[in-house]
Design an enzyme around this catalytic site. Structure first.
Site, PDB file in Angstrom:
ATOM      1  N   HIS A 189      -6.602 -10.401  -4.966  1.00 28.72           N
ATOM      2  CA  HIS A 189      -5.785  -9.238  -5.283  1.00 28.72           C
ATOM      3  C   HIS A 189      -4.820  -9.608  -6.412  1.00 28.72           C
ATOM      4  O   HIS A 189      -4.673 -10.777  -6.769  1.00 28.72           O
ATOM      5  CB  HIS A 189      -4.933  -8.791  -4.086  1.00 28.72           C
ATOM      6  CG  HIS A 189      -5.593  -8.925  -2.752  1.00 28.72           C
ATOM      7  ND1 HIS A 189      -6.501  -8.019  -2.274  1.00 28.72           N
ATOM      8  CD2 HIS A 189      -5.474  -9.869  -1.773  1.00 28.72           C
ATOM      9  CE1 HIS A 189      -6.921  -8.381  -1.072  1.00 28.72           C
ATOM     10  NE2 HIS A 189      -6.312  -9.509  -0.749  1.00 28.72           N
ATOM     11  N   TYR A 232      -3.338  -4.858  -5.010  1.00 31.42           N
ATOM     12  CA  TYR A 232      -4.569  -4.101  -5.217  1.00 31.42           C
ATOM     13  C   TYR A 232      -5.700  -5.036  -5.624  1.00 31.42           C
ATOM     14  O   TYR A 232      -5.471  -6.101  -6.196  1.00 31.42           O
ATOM     15  CB  TYR A 232      -4.384  -3.052  -6.322  1.00 31.42           C
ATOM     16  CG  TYR A 232      -3.543  -1.868  -5.919  1.00 31.42           C
ATOM     17  CD1 TYR A 232      -4.126  -0.736  -5.336  1.00 31.42           C
ATOM     18  CD2 TYR A 232      -2.165  -1.877  -6.112  1.00 31.42           C
ATOM     19  CE1 TYR A 232      -3.344   0.341  -4.966  1.00 31.42           C
ATOM     20  CE2 TYR A 232      -1.379  -0.793  -5.736  1.00 31.42           C
ATOM     21  CZ  TYR A 232      -1.979   0.317  -5.166  1.00 31.42           C
ATOM     22  OH  TYR A 232      -1.199   1.385  -4.782  1.00 31.42           O
ATOM     23  N   THR A 233      -6.925  -4.600  -5.328  1.00 29.40           N
ATOM     24  CA  THR A 233      -8.119  -5.264  -5.841  1.00 29.40           C
ATOM     25  C   THR A 233      -8.888  -4.244  -6.660  1.00 29.40           C
ATOM     26  O   THR A 233      -9.178  -3.148  -6.170  1.00 29.40           O
ATOM     27  CB  THR A 233      -9.024  -5.772  -4.701  1.00 29.40           C
ATOM     28  OG1 THR A 233      -8.300  -6.719  -3.918  1.00 29.40           O
ATOM     29  CG2 THR A 233     -10.270  -6.441  -5.252  1.00 29.40           C
ATOM     30  N   CYS A 278     -10.586  -6.501   6.112  1.00 30.28           N
ATOM     31  CA  CYS A 278      -9.485  -5.995   5.296  1.00 30.28           C
ATOM     32  C   CYS A 278      -9.218  -4.548   5.696  1.00 30.28           C
ATOM     33  O   CYS A 278     -10.121  -3.704   5.651  1.00 30.28           O
ATOM     34  CB  CYS A 278      -9.814  -6.081   3.812  1.00 30.28           C
ATOM     35  SG  CYS A 278      -8.395  -5.761   2.743  1.00 30.28           S
TER      36      CYS A 278
END
Length: 312
Positions: free
Chosen positions: A91, A107-108, A285
């Protein structure tokens, strides 16, 4: 060398944390001069945008509406020769000033470093006054929604403790691991790290790793990137499979729904993810309650140990 992290602290901690910080303060670091040694670097490959020690400004250049509350944002990197430089599965922080205060979220991207000069974020916008438990909605996602083309945010990273290296090899923190089958349990926007791993692996014809995804959402309409996920399952049936579960179905959806309803459970995991074995690994996740109360207890019932899974 160290750096000032005051702004980063402010972005992710409440005023209560500041009061607690006073109890643990041990002093102030003073100025010091020290001799620095120049180290020559041999540059290889394109320049990397991400820097773990400083913020980098990126500009919004495209915005695509994917659904009533999901958007794809494309940000330009410092030059058209830069790549983001994010290890697969990691991320980075997005930092913005919202309402006069810094805000920072991890965020990814859905893109990989094959995309030069840009990166893409798929973001679910949590609008205010929609969910009674969260009347203010999501700070950062609403900030993205309100951005105009040409405006900027800052990014910083990478961060993360799961990195896919290719051909079934991956790193968990500092440990090198290997698996022939990798399963993912994801919830909502927690899909993106798994999406990036699978996307990268499927592009490599020499990577024979098999992947399975169990993906939870509130409704079928909330499933992110479903077209891509279902497309992969059809194109690579021996390497990728996906199963969805939703909290509820709308009237009329029941007859066409071929997946599950309800919370992640032992049966879903047994039926849709690889079983316990020396050559399997599970990544998770999603929201902490899903991980802590639905995923981990049921993985342990099946026989997985802490060495066999990770939340990232």
């Amino acid at each position: 060398a160290g750096g000032d992290t005051t702004e980063d602290f402010e972005a992710v901690h409440s005023s209560k944390a500041w009061k607690l910080l006073e109890d643990y303060k041990i002093g102030v670091v003073g100025d010091a001069t020290q001799e620095t040694v120049a180290v020559s670097k041999i540059e290889a490959g394109p320049p990397i945008a991400l820097d773990p020690k400083k913020k980098v400004s990126v500009k919004l250049v495209e915005k695509e509406v994917l659904s009533h509350d999901t958007r794809r944002f494309r940000f330009a990197l410092p030059t058209d020769k830069h790549v983001l430089g994010l290890p697969v599965g990691n991320h980075f922080f997005v930092i913005a000033n919202i309402g006069g205060a810094p805000c920072m979220r991890a965020y990814t991207p859905t893109s990989t470093d094959d995309l030069v000069g840009y990166f893409d974020l798929v973001v679910k916008v949590y609008f205010k006054n929609v969910h009674p438990k969260f009347p203010d909605g999501g700070k950062m996602s609403q900030h993205f929604e309100g951005m105009k083309i040409g405006e900027t945010v800052d990014i910083k990273g990478p961060i993360g403790h799961f990195t896919y290296l290719g051909k079934g090899n991956f790193k968990v923190k500092s440990d090198l691991r290997e698996a022939k089958e990798i399963g993912f349990i994801c919830g909502g926007t927690g899909l993106t790290p798994a999406y990036q791993v699978v996307k990268q692996a499927l592009k490599d014809k020499d990577d024979t790793t098999k992947f399975a995804l169990l993906y939870a959402n509130q409704t079928p309409d909330d499933i992110l990137l479903r077209e891509e996920l279902d497309g992969w399952a059809k194109e690579f049936p021996s390497r990728f499979r996906v199963h969805y579960t939703v909290d509820r179905l709308k009237e009329g959806q029941e007859k066409d729904w071929k997946h599950s309803t309800g919370f992640i459970c032992e049966e879903m995991i047994r039926n849709n993810l690889p079983g316990v074995g020396a050559d399997t690994f599970i990544g998770m996740c999603g929201p902490p309650p899903m991980i802590n109360f639905a995923c981990i207890p049921n993985l342990q019932k099946i026989g997985f140990t802490e060495m066999d899974y990770i939340s990232f």
